[in-house]
Design a protein around this motif. Structure first.
Motif, PDB file in Angstrom:
ATOM      1  N   ILE A 381       0.842  -1.194   0.000  1.00  0.00           N
ATOM      2  CA  ILE A 381       0.000   0.000   0.000  1.00  0.00           C
ATOM      3  C   ILE A 381       0.884   1.254   0.000  1.00  0.00           C
ATOM      4  O   ILE A 381       0.598   2.231  -0.679  1.00  0.00           O
ATOM      5  N   TYR A 398      -5.972   4.315 -10.027  1.00  0.00           N
ATOM      6  CA  TYR A 398      -6.274   3.807  -8.687  1.00  0.00           C
ATOM      7  C   TYR A 398      -6.776   2.379  -8.718  1.00  0.00           C
ATOM      8  O   TYR A 398      -6.263   1.506  -8.047  1.00  0.00           O
ATOM      9  N   TRP A 399      -7.822   2.163  -9.531  1.00  0.00           N
ATOM     10  CA  TRP A 399      -8.556   0.900  -9.420  1.00  0.00           C
ATOM     11  C   TRP A 399      -7.668  -0.290  -9.687  1.00  0.00           C
ATOM     12  O   TRP A 399      -7.718  -1.286  -8.969  1.00  0.00           O
ATOM     13  N   PHE A 402      -5.331  -0.844  -6.639  1.00  0.00           N
ATOM     14  CA  PHE A 402      -6.039  -1.324  -5.451  1.00  0.00           C
ATOM     15  C   PHE A 402      -6.586  -2.731  -5.684  1.00  0.00           C
ATOM     16  O   PHE A 402      -6.601  -3.565  -4.778  1.00  0.00           O
ATOM     17  N   SER A 406      -5.797  -5.905  -3.443  1.00  0.00           N
ATOM     18  CA  SER A 406      -6.906  -6.638  -2.835  1.00  0.00           C
ATOM     19  C   SER A 406      -6.842  -8.105  -3.211  1.00  0.00           C
ATOM     20  O   SER A 406      -7.054  -8.985  -2.388  1.00  0.00           O
TER      21      SER A 406
ATOM     22  N   GLN B 183      -6.040  14.771  -4.744  1.00  0.00           N
ATOM     23  CA  GLN B 183      -7.236  15.452  -4.273  1.00  0.00           C
ATOM     24  C   GLN B 183      -7.487  16.696  -5.098  1.00  0.00           C
ATOM     25  O   GLN B 183      -8.606  16.974  -5.498  1.00  0.00           O
ATOM     26  N   ALA B 186      -8.663  15.891  -8.562  1.00  0.00           N
ATOM     27  CA  ALA B 186     -10.020  15.347  -8.590  1.00  0.00           C
ATOM     28  C   ALA B 186     -11.052  16.425  -8.267  1.00  0.00           C
ATOM     29  O   ALA B 186     -12.245  16.175  -8.336  1.00  0.00           O
ATOM     30  N   GLY B 187     -10.577  17.604  -7.899  1.00  0.00           N
ATOM     31  CA  GLY B 187     -11.517  18.668  -7.582  1.00  0.00           C
ATOM     32  C   GLY B 187     -12.058  18.593  -6.173  1.00  0.00           C
ATOM     33  O   GLY B 187     -13.008  19.283  -5.836  1.00  0.00           O
ATOM     34  N   ALA B 188     -11.441  17.760  -5.334  1.00  0.00           N
ATOM     35  CA  ALA B 188     -11.910  17.691  -3.956  1.00  0.00           C
ATOM     36  C   ALA B 188     -11.499  18.923  -3.178  1.00  0.00           C
ATOM     37  O   ALA B 188     -12.000  19.162  -2.092  1.00  0.00           O
TER      38      ALA B 188
ATOM     39  N   ILE C 142      -7.399  -0.958   2.834  1.00  0.00           N
ATOM     40  CA  ILE C 142      -7.630  -0.882   1.390  1.00  0.00           C
ATOM     41  C   ILE C 142      -9.066  -0.441   1.121  1.00  0.00           C
ATOM     42  O   ILE C 142      -9.319   0.381   0.240  1.00  0.00           O
ATOM     43  N   LEU C 145      -9.367   3.259   1.564  1.00  0.00           N
ATOM     44  CA  LEU C 145      -8.775   3.988   0.440  1.00  0.00           C
ATOM     45  C   LEU C 145      -9.660   3.890  -0.796  1.00  0.00           C
ATOM     46  O   LEU C 145      -9.878   4.879  -1.499  1.00  0.00           O
ATOM     47  N   ILE C 146     -10.184   2.685  -1.057  1.00  0.00           N
ATOM     48  CA  ILE C 146     -11.020   2.507  -2.246  1.00  0.00           C
ATOM     49  C   ILE C 146     -12.255   3.395  -2.151  1.00  0.00           C
ATOM     50  O   ILE C 146     -12.599   4.116  -3.096  1.00  0.00           O
ATOM     51  N   TYR C 148     -12.780   6.017  -0.321  1.00  0.00           N
ATOM     52  CA  TYR C 148     -12.437   7.434  -0.383  1.00  0.00           C
ATOM     53  C   TYR C 148     -12.139   7.852  -1.820  1.00  0.00           C
ATOM     54  O   TYR C 148     -12.508   8.940  -2.253  1.00  0.00           O
ATOM     55  N   THR C 149     -11.458   6.967  -2.547  1.00  0.00           N
ATOM     56  CA  THR C 149     -11.171   7.283  -3.945  1.00  0.00           C
ATOM     57  C   THR C 149     -12.467   7.384  -4.744  1.00  0.00           C
ATOM     58  O   THR C 149     -12.613   8.274  -5.584  1.00  0.00           O
ATOM     59  N   ILE C 150     -13.406   6.479  -4.463  1.00  0.00           N
ATOM     60  CA  ILE C 150     -14.700   6.574  -5.139  1.00  0.00           C
ATOM     61  C   ILE C 150     -15.320   7.930  -4.831  1.00  0.00           C
ATOM     62  O   ILE C 150     -15.791   8.637  -5.721  1.00  0.00           O
ATOM     63  N   THR C 152     -13.924  10.764  -3.930  1.00  0.00           N
ATOM     64  CA  THR C 152     -13.291  11.962  -4.478  1.00  0.00           C
ATOM     65  C   THR C 152     -13.186  11.921  -5.999  1.00  0.00           C
ATOM     66  O   THR C 152     -13.245  12.961  -6.644  1.00  0.00           O
ATOM     67  N   ALA C 153     -13.019  10.733  -6.562  1.00  0.00           N
ATOM     68  CA  ALA C 153     -12.763  10.685  -8.003  1.00  0.00           C
ATOM     69  C   ALA C 153     -14.039  10.491  -8.812  1.00  0.00           C
ATOM     70  O   ALA C 153     -14.122  10.958  -9.936  1.00  0.00           O
ATOM     71  N   ASN C 179     -17.960  15.599  -4.370  1.00  0.00           N
ATOM     72  CA  ASN C 179     -16.772  14.879  -3.911  1.00  0.00           C
ATOM     73  C   ASN C 179     -16.179  15.517  -2.667  1.00  0.00           C
ATOM     74  O   ASN C 179     -15.140  15.106  -2.190  1.00  0.00           O
ATOM     75  N   ARG C 180     -16.824  16.549  -2.144  1.00  0.00           N
ATOM     76  CA  ARG C 180     -16.353  17.100  -0.872  1.00  0.00           C
ATOM     77  C   ARG C 180     -17.278  16.697   0.255  1.00  0.00           C
ATOM     78  O   ARG C 180     -17.057  17.073   1.401  1.00  0.00           O
TER      79      ARG C 180
END
Lengths: 432, 338, 404
Positions: A381, A398-399, A402, A406, B183, B186-188, C142, C145-146, C148-150, C152-153, C179-180
């Motif tokens: 990680i 990312y996907w 990850f 996983s 971040q 991604a526009g966060a 994991i 992270l996944i 959170y990525t969903i 934000t992205a 995404n905020r």
């Protein structure tokens, strides 16, 4: 006699008819579907919802998976190849697999060493995992830790050899004395081992070859999934004996010993692993003698071992408590002393009961090794979040990453839990 | 030695407990390696390349120190540290030298018991926003969501800046630069703030750097410098003067290319003293007379290091600005070498 | 007259310390104590020597100094001028908030998945088994992270809501998923709203009183009062009536896009959602297994016996199976809650300001007081854990099968 009837009965069936297939309504796949998927209205709706969910899942992921690009050298190239179509960019895996598995600093011409260590691990673990294998193989299991240490870290071979000699010396002393008194044997064994290690340290220093057979690799350079595996295996195997000792201590009648064990176990179980890792990272260095420079890997191993031994102790304590009181009394009535009773009667049974629990802890701990990424160790990680996602080429993938991580964890953890279920059945000797 | 520590930690440690030596120089020499703390990865300043070798602006300073002390610029063990671990790593002796974009502040120098040996980069905190946002000044950022790396002085500056201007914001703390970048892209968050040099370095790695602008406001002073533990003045002197030697070398026109030539035939006494052909400066700091020569040869003088890692020719593309020599209107001013 | 004489009182010999059981236990304890004291002394003296060498000291004064940094999600008043201690309180409350939310949703996920795993619908059973296995065998880190990525992205940025033809629109005109974070309408408390709230609290108490009365009536006379509808009526009617009597003092504040972000209403930040959801779906898989094991642990004879007594299936579940299953389910359930609380420390990955992120993160970084911060951090978790285990022990003792 029989002749007389032969004429009176025209036909006698001598064998029974083969059973006819049941009508479609009560058997066959249709019946199965009806029984298992649409038995009632509510169930039918549930099935439809589940089917729709599955459809969504597959429709979303299949094109992406099947359309994957494996040969691009950067994300932008990947997007060019895909040209707007949905598709995974698996090229990051094919380009960076070695970083994901071994970290970014392990010398690439030495990858065979951890790989070999992993293969040998299966060989070493086999006799422990499968009790039907010849017991002679346990000898290799005993050798394995030293071999693996040397393979992964390299450097002069004298270190592992003297470590091994120390253990052997300790064992010899122990087995000589164990008939007399367990406590004395244990103490003698430890003293013998420490003496050999101490002397060996000096001899090893004197014999240090100019260029060792295997290039020495500092533990800072370990990384990737290899680091997770190493942490998991090392810490679980170290924490087993400690866990047993703690469990016995907690069950013991000596108030001071019991108190120490209770405080230790409850303390460690009461805090999250991440705070213990913070301790390893920012505090533990203060507790070592100035200038000893114990590196981060070892500090992390110490803390994770502490962590898992407390949990394992609780599982084993459960096993000890689950044994019928008669077992303890029987051992006493045979005139066995505490050490003998524990070694020969109580622990083997308690351990058997505890196996599923211990495996659960081991799986949980293995998953928790990913937490080391928070304290800037580059496990799988850490590699993903750090060097790979930070690089200009792969910023934004990312996907795929990850998913890969996983998948690795799933394979290992699922494999272990399946094994534990098999073992549970295998060891079920009580007659129901 | 490490093996002994592993196997007989207690016994060996017990013997070593008495010797709480403060002499970092002796430790480094005995070890044969300099333990140098760097970031976990910031392009241009310190990041491992594809072969796993560390390179960058801060890394070059480490290498120069190693070259001066040990005679080998590769005798460095790079220890990646986060904002959280860097000070403990240094205080506990895990590293000898910290070169990690660390801002020289009063409390770090005094309360945390460190010594900053100088400034290798004069920086200031800036903001990066997407062009599409249409913001031209940091004071227009009222109500914006701001990504910041936690554990840095930028976090405190940011709070001060917004309070001073009486506008509000919403912080999104991130652990590493890589995360901040994700971040932000991604526009966060509407804007990403960190040292202006770091922003430039980050923007350089974007797919379309042109879509993002750095706002004109620099809201803080960030003198970034390497640091050592407080109390070991010999070690502090050595590292301080290695840095000064690099800066002085640029001022004197010594480069890694012409250094050999200059060693023999120079009539500038300052150059002669620096390169060890005249006087005994090396002895005064416990090294030999060629220390500065080796340090400069390692990665070049300050200007060369700057140009190679973060200068205008690199993707990072930073102008010298404040980091020019004082003779060129910058702030770099090495004390006289005599 | 005794024919047996006591064994001759042996005078104490040193060897008896090891060979005589009377003294041996004392010997061992003394050895243990000595080892412990030596270890503590050794570590302590190292610590002292190291701190002295580094010129540091242990002091908690930094807690009173201004923290200097801002926190995005706070439930109690906090500015960058508040003290580090106040920042730690913000963290503690945030930890408790996310743990509480995750415990509730994890239980819901777990119970649904656990019951569905025992369903006679093959497809659903397999799907749930898949859910449990996948989530249990992949690290929670994991998952965080996944998810959170969903968040934000994959979610739209607030700027996507802008313009005449925005790429995204608000759901029902009042919910914005960005995404905020998620923005929902928040209540506005007008004058007189306190009376409405007081009515509501009184109604809640009233519901409990009614249920108690109904149960007592059932046990005393066997008369069965309806439970569900009266409860709902008692709960809602007085409040609604009072709401209108007071002239609708409680209004709704709808979020609207202003400047860079949505303003107004309640904002649930993306880090909170990611952490909350990841923790609940991960722990839900574990709870599902507990629920399944609990239900399976009740022997079939129990439900058959209940059916033979003429109880309807719903009552069989409520009165016979569940009480017995709960005895098996609750202890592991509580330790799962404990795990959620401990795993919430991973908030640091997504920038959620829990105690690990404030006290153990930013405060530690800014003040450099590593030892003090980590010690306080551990102390907090220890208090929480011990508190929960104490509750668990009380529960275990209360529900222990009383064998007579």
């Amino acid at each position: 006699m029989s002749d007389t009837h032969a004429e009176s009965i025209a036909f006698v069936r001598e064998s029974s008819l083969p059973p006819a297939a049941p009508p479609d309504k009560v058997g066959g796949p249709l019946k199965w579907v009806k029984d298992n998927l649409f038995p009632t209205w509510a169930n039918a709706i549930l099935t439809l919802v589940a089917l729709y969910f599955l459809y969504l899942l597959l429709a979303g992921s299949l094109p992406w998976l099947l359309n994957g690009v494996w040969s691009a050298s950067s994300l932008s190239e990947c997007r060019e190849i895909l040209d707007g179509a949905s598709g995974a960019c698996f090229s990051v895996l094919s380009e960076r697999w070695h970083q994901l598995l071994f970290g970014f600093k392990y010398p690439s011409d030495q990858y065979w060493r951890p790989t070999l260590a992993l293969v040998l691990l299966f060989l070493a673990a086999a006799p422990v995992l499968f009790i039907d294998l010849p017991r002679k193989m346990l000898l290799f299991t005993g050798l394995y830790p030293f071999l693996a240490f040397w393979l992964i870290w390299g450097g002069p071979i004298w270190g592992p050899i003297f470590a091994l000699l120390g253990v052997v010396a300790g064992y010899i002393v122990y087995s000589r004395l164990v008939q007399k008194s367990f406590a004395m044997a244990l103490a003698g064994g430890i003293v013998a081992a420490v003496i050999v290690w101490y002397v060996g340290g000096f001899i090893g220093e004197a014999l240090r070859p100019a260029s060792p057979l295997l290039e020495a690799i500092p533990s800072r350079d370990l990384g990737g999934f290899m680091l997770n595996m190493m942490l998991g295996i090392t810490c679980v195997s170290l924490s087993l004996p400690i866990g047993i000792a703690l469990a016995l201590g907690r069950q013991s009648h000596l108030p001071i010993v019991k108190g120490i064990c209770v405080v230790f176990i409850e303390f460690v179980r009461g805090v999250p692993l991440i705070t213990l890792l913070f301790v390893a990272n920012v505090m533990l260095a203060y507790f070592f003698p100035p200038g000893s420079g114990v590196d981060l890997f070892i500090r992390v191993v110490i803390m994770i071992t502490m962590f898992s031994s407390a949990y394992i102790a609780e599982v084993i304590r459960g096993g000890l408590a689950a044994l019928p009181k008669g077992q303890y009394e029987a051992a006493d009535s045979l005139g066995l002393d505490y050490a003998q009773a524990m070694r020969l009667i109580i622990l083997p049974q308690a351990m058997k009961i505890s196996i599923p629990g211990i495996v659960n802890i081991a799986v949980g701990l293995f998953k928790d090794t990913t937490l080391v990424s928070v304290i800037s160790l580059f496990d799988i990680i850490g590699m993903i979040r750090g060097p790979i996602l930070a690089s200009t080429d792969w910023n934004g993938v990312y996907w795929e990453l990850f998913m890969f991580a996983s998948l690795l964890f799933f394979i290992v953890c699922y494999g272990i839990s399946q094994y534990s279920q098999w073992l549970e059945r295998r060891l079920a000797t009580d007659h129901r | 030695m490490k093996k002994t520590v592993i196997f007989g930690a207690l016994t060996v440690a017990g013997l070593a407990a008495g010797a709480a030596g403060a002499a970092t120089l002796d430790d480094v020499k005995a070890r044969g390696k300099l333990n140098c703390g760097v970031t976990t990865g910031l392009a241009g300043f310190a990041a491992p390349n594809a072969n796993g070798e560390w390179e960058g602006f801060d890394v070059a300073v480490c290498r120069a120190v190693a070259a001066a002390v040990l005679g080998d610029k590769n005798a460095v063990e790079f220890v990646p540290t986060t904002g959280k671990t860097r000070f403990t790593a240094l205080a506990s002796g895990e590293i000898d030298f910290l070169a990690r974009n660390t801002t020289w502040t009063f409390s770090r120098d005094t309360d945390l018991k460190f010594d900053f040996i100088g400034v290798n980069y004069y920086d200031g905190q800036g903001f990066m926003v997407p062009k599409a946002l249409g913001v031209s000044s940091a004071k227009d950022l009222d109500g914006a969501t701001v990504c910041i790396q936690t554990g840095t002085t930028t976090e405190l500056n940011l709070a001060d800046f917004f309070r001073k201007n009486n506008i509000s914001y919403e912080p999104v703390p991130v652990e590493t630069n890589a995360e901040g970048q994700q971040q932000y892209l991604a526009g966060a968050c509407d804007t990403y703030t960190t040292d202006a040099s770091g922003l430039a370095a980050t923007r350089a790695t974007f797919e379309t750097p042109g879509d993002h602008v750095l706002l004109p406001e620099i809201i803080s002073k960030e003198p970034l410098g390497p640091l050592v533990r407080h109390g070991d003045n010999e070690w502090g002197d050595i590292t301080r003067w290695v840095l000064n030697a690099l800066i002085a070398a640029e001022e004197l026109g010594i480069t890694s290319a012409n250094i050999e030539e200059m060693t023999g035939n120079t009539n500038n006494p300052e150059i002669a003293r620096l390169l060890g052909t005249e006087g005994t400066l090396g002895e005064m700091i416990g090294l030999d007379n060629e220390w500065a020569k080796r340090a400069i040869m390692a990665e070049g003088n300050y200007g060369e290091i700057f140009a190679k890692n973060i200068g205008e020719e690199t993707p990072i593309g930073l102008a010298r600005g404040l980091n020019a020599q004082w003779t060129d209107g910058g702030l770099l001013y090495a004390p006289p070498v005599r | 007259m005794t024919t047996f004489s006591d064994p001759p009182k042996a005078s104490f010999r040193p060897s008896m310390l090891l060979s005589d059981t009377r003294y041996r236990s004392i010997t061992f304890q003394v050895i243990a104590l000595a080892l412990l004291v030596t270890a503590i002394w050794y570590l302590g003296s190292n610590l002292a020597a190291n701190l002295r060498a580094a010129g540091l000291n242990i002091s908690f004064q930094f807690l009173g100094n201004p923290a200097g940094y801002d926190i995005n999600q706070t439930l109690i008043p906090y500015t960058s001028q508040s003290s580090n201690l106040q920042a730690a309180w913000v963290g503690i409350i945030n930890t408790l908030l996310v743990s509480f939310l995750a415990c509730v949703t994890a239980t819901i996920f777990g119970v649904i998945a656990g019951v569905l795993r025992l369903s006679n619908n093959w497809l659903v059973r397999k799907l749930m088994a898949g859910y449990v296995e996948i989530f249990r065998n992949i690290p929670v880190l994991i998952w965080i992270l996944i998810i959170y990525t969903i968040m934000t992205a994959a979610m739209p940025a607030p700027s996507a809501f802008r313009g005449d033809d925005p790429a995204s629109t608000m759901m029902l005109g009042s919910f914005a998923f960005t995404n905020r974070g998620v923005y929902i309408p928040g209540p506005v408390w007008g004058p007189g709203s306190m009376i409405v709230m007081a009515t509501f609290v009184a109604s809640v108490i009233g519901v409990f009183a009614y249920r108690r009365y109904a149960t007592k009536l059932l046990y005393d006379t066997g008369r069965l009062l309806p439970m569900l509808w009266p409860s709902v009526a008692i709960l809602l009617l007085p409040t609604i009536i009072m709401f209108f009597i007071m002239g609708m003092p409680i209004g709704l504040d709808y979020p609207a896009l202003k400047g860079f972000n949505f303003r107004g209403g309640i904002q649930i930040g993306a880090p909170l959602i990611a952490l909350w959801f990841a923790l609940s779906i991960y722990t839900g898989a574990f709870i599902a297994e507990n629920v399944r094991a609990g239900i399976q642990a009740v022997s079939r004879g129990q439900s058959e016996a209940a059916a033979a007594l003429g109880l309807r299936p719903g009552r069989v579940m409520n009165l016979v199976v569940l009480p017995q299953a709960l005895r098996v389910i609750i202890p592991p359930l509580i330790s799962n809650y404990l795990n959620i609380t401990k795993n919430s420390s991973l908030a640091i990955l997504v920038g959620y300001a829990d105690i690990t992120a404030t006290l153990g993160g930013i405060t530690l970084n800014q003040t450099g007081r590593a030892i003090e911060c980590v010690v306080l951090l551990m102390l907090f978790y220890l208090v929480i854990s011990l508190g929960i285990s104490m509750v668990m022990n009380v529960y275990n003792n209360a529900t222990k099968l009383k064998e007579r």
